[in-house]
Design a protein around this motif. Structure first.
Motif, PDB file in Angstrom:
ATOM      1  N   HIS A 156       0.778  -1.275   0.159  1.00  0.00           N
ATOM      2  CA  HIS A 156       0.221   0.018   0.160  1.00  0.00           C
ATOM      3  C   HIS A 156       0.768   1.076   0.047  1.00  0.00           C
ATOM      4  O   HIS A 156       0.478   2.324  -0.633  1.00  0.00           O
ATOM      5  CB  HIS A 156      -0.723  -0.005   1.314  1.00  0.00           C
ATOM      6  CG  HIS A 156      -2.087  -0.608   0.679  1.00  0.00           C
ATOM      7  ND1 HIS A 156      -3.372   0.001   0.602  1.00  0.00           N
ATOM      8  CD2 HIS A 156      -2.487  -1.891   1.158  1.00  0.00           C
ATOM      9  CE1 HIS A 156      -4.455  -0.846   0.644  1.00  0.00           C
ATOM     10  NE2 HIS A 156      -3.752  -2.022   1.004  1.00  0.00           N
ATOM     11  N   ASP A 157       1.953   1.345   0.834  1.00  0.00           N
ATOM     12  CA  ASP A 157       2.594   2.577   1.138  1.00  0.00           C
ATOM     13  C   ASP A 157       3.829   3.005   0.296  1.00  0.00           C
ATOM     14  O   ASP A 157       4.211   3.812   0.120  1.00  0.00           O
ATOM     15  CB  ASP A 157       3.156   2.850   2.832  1.00  0.00           C
ATOM     16  CG  ASP A 157       1.822   2.513   3.510  1.00  0.00           C
ATOM     17  OD1 ASP A 157       0.689   3.041   3.076  1.00  0.00           O
ATOM     18  OD2 ASP A 157       1.801   2.093   4.736  1.00  0.00           O
ATOM     19  N   VAL A 158       4.430   1.830  -0.211  1.00  0.00           N
ATOM     20  CA  VAL A 158       5.665   1.838  -0.962  1.00  0.00           C
ATOM     21  C   VAL A 158       5.630   1.381  -2.084  1.00  0.00           C
ATOM     22  O   VAL A 158       6.044   2.026  -3.267  1.00  0.00           O
ATOM     23  CB  VAL A 158       6.916   1.095  -0.004  1.00  0.00           C
ATOM     24  CG1 VAL A 158       8.304   1.471  -0.541  1.00  0.00           C
ATOM     25  CG2 VAL A 158       6.753   1.683   1.501  1.00  0.00           C
ATOM     26  N   GLY A 159       5.366   0.205  -2.434  1.00  0.00           N
ATOM     27  CA  GLY A 159       5.406  -0.442  -3.815  1.00  0.00           C
ATOM     28  C   GLY A 159       4.331  -1.259  -4.219  1.00  0.00           C
ATOM     29  O   GLY A 159       4.214  -2.411  -4.057  1.00  0.00           O
ATOM     30  N   GLU A 160       3.536  -0.448  -4.877  1.00  0.00           N
ATOM     31  CA  GLU A 160       2.400  -1.248  -5.734  1.00  0.00           C
ATOM     32  C   GLU A 160       2.429  -2.457  -6.384  1.00  0.00           C
ATOM     33  O   GLU A 160       1.687  -3.140  -6.710  1.00  0.00           O
ATOM     34  CB  GLU A 160       1.080  -0.285  -6.244  1.00  0.00           C
ATOM     35  CG  GLU A 160       0.456   0.601  -5.305  1.00  0.00           C
ATOM     36  CD  GLU A 160      -0.625   1.410  -5.955  1.00  0.00           C
ATOM     37  OE1 GLU A 160      -0.913   1.218  -7.403  1.00  0.00           O
ATOM     38  OE2 GLU A 160      -1.059   2.424  -5.424  1.00  0.00           O
ATOM     39  N   GLY A 161       3.913  -2.418  -6.859  1.00  0.00           N
ATOM     40  CA  GLY A 161       4.169  -3.377  -7.778  1.00  0.00           C
ATOM     41  C   GLY A 161       4.775  -4.652  -7.209  1.00  0.00           C
ATOM     42  O   GLY A 161       5.462  -5.413  -7.868  1.00  0.00           O
ATOM     43  N   SER A 162       4.601  -4.845  -5.894  1.00  0.00           N
ATOM     44  CA  SER A 162       5.020  -6.229  -5.106  1.00  0.00           C
ATOM     45  C   SER A 162       4.103  -6.296  -4.072  1.00  0.00           C
ATOM     46  O   SER A 162       3.163  -5.649  -3.806  1.00  0.00           O
ATOM     47  CB  SER A 162       6.361  -5.772  -4.491  1.00  0.00           C
ATOM     48  OG  SER A 162       6.370  -4.511  -3.615  1.00  0.00           O
ATOM     49  N   ALA A 163       4.214  -7.566  -3.227  1.00  0.00           N
ATOM     50  CA  ALA A 163       3.497  -8.004  -2.342  1.00  0.00           C
ATOM     51  C   ALA A 163       1.939  -8.146  -2.577  1.00  0.00           C
ATOM     52  O   ALA A 163       1.332  -7.432  -1.815  1.00  0.00           O
ATOM     53  CB  ALA A 163       3.674  -7.292  -1.009  1.00  0.00           C
ATOM     54  N   TYR A 164       1.618  -8.795  -3.696  1.00  0.00           N
ATOM     55  CA  TYR A 164       0.070  -8.875  -3.863  1.00  0.00           C
ATOM     56  C   TYR A 164      -0.608 -10.067  -3.093  1.00  0.00           C
ATOM     57  O   TYR A 164      -1.721  -9.940  -2.926  1.00  0.00           O
ATOM     58  CB  TYR A 164      -0.015  -9.285  -5.351  1.00  0.00           C
ATOM     59  CG  TYR A 164       0.752  -8.234  -6.488  1.00  0.00           C
ATOM     60  CD1 TYR A 164      -0.235  -7.161  -6.659  1.00  0.00           C
ATOM     61  CD2 TYR A 164       1.751  -8.434  -7.099  1.00  0.00           C
ATOM     62  CE1 TYR A 164       0.121  -6.055  -7.429  1.00  0.00           C
ATOM     63  CE2 TYR A 164       2.104  -7.365  -7.872  1.00  0.00           C
ATOM     64  CZ  TYR A 164       1.271  -6.209  -8.001  1.00  0.00           C
ATOM     65  OH  TYR A 164       1.744  -5.415  -9.060  1.00  0.00           O
ATOM     66  N   GLY A 165       0.167 -10.738  -2.430  1.00  0.00           N
ATOM     67  CA  GLY A 165      -0.597 -11.952  -1.715  1.00  0.00           C
ATOM     68  C   GLY A 165      -0.846 -11.535  -0.656  1.00  0.00           C
ATOM     69  O   GLY A 165       0.004 -10.892   0.429  1.00  0.00           O
TER      70      GLY A 165
END
Length: 181
Positions: A156-165
């Motif tokens: 949410h706060d840093v990288g919308e292109g990561s941590a989807y799970g």
């Protein structure tokens, strides 16, 4: 949601668990009404369905909620206001649940195997909604939830292109979207 009205009726957590719960009851009733696989096979199929949900959740989050309109716009509102409780349109919920019920039946062809697989997928769906709610609305929950919260809030706060799970970081690690520790 600010400027984006959601279509039709919506359900907030925990009411959003009603459609997958009712679908799991229907799937279980279908399973009970016909030939059943043994308990070991049934439990393995439920566990496999739950594991498959984690992949489906990853793919939906990455490729639908971040790329396909109008889902992208609705999901963007969640990123802008993550502490506002999510409301899920019933049409979206049914559009997700119907394939969860129908595809295993079509592919496997019988209630003995399709119903437990669907129940596992539906349990994963309910677990994901619950975990997502807890990530945003609570601070406790032990080490597993703390890890899931850290990765999700990074998303949410840093990288919308990561941590989807939401339930696991396994698919993020496998597909190269995990956060660097």
């Amino acid at each position: 949601m600010r400027d984006l009205p959601l279509p039709g009726w919506t359900l907030g957590f925990p009411r959003s668990l009603i459609p997958p719960f009712l679908a799991a009851i229907a799937s279980t009733a279908w399973w009970l009404s016909g030939a059943r696989a043994g308990w070991t096979t049934t439990l393995l199929l439920v566990a496999f369905g739950l594991a498959q949900w984690t992949l489906l959740e990853y793919l939906l989050h990455r490729f639908v909620l971040h790329a396909v309109e109008p889902f992208r716009a609705w999901h963007r509102e969640h990123h802008l206001e993550p502490d506002v409780p999510i409301r899920i349109p019933i049409a979206f919920s049914l559009g997700l649940i119907l394939p969860i019920l129908l595809l295993p039946a079509i592919v496997l062809g019988d209630a003995a195997h399709a119903a437990p697989l669907s129940v596992g997928l539906l349990a994963g769906h309910a677990a994901q909604e619950t975990a997502h709610h807890l990530i945003h609305r609570s601070r406790g929950g032990g080490a597993w939830l703390a890890t899931r919260r850290r990765e999700h809030l990074f998303h949410h706060d840093v990288g919308e292109g990561s941590a989807y799970g939401t339930l696991t970081g396994f698919w993020d690690r496998l597909f190269g979207t995990a956060i660097d520790r």
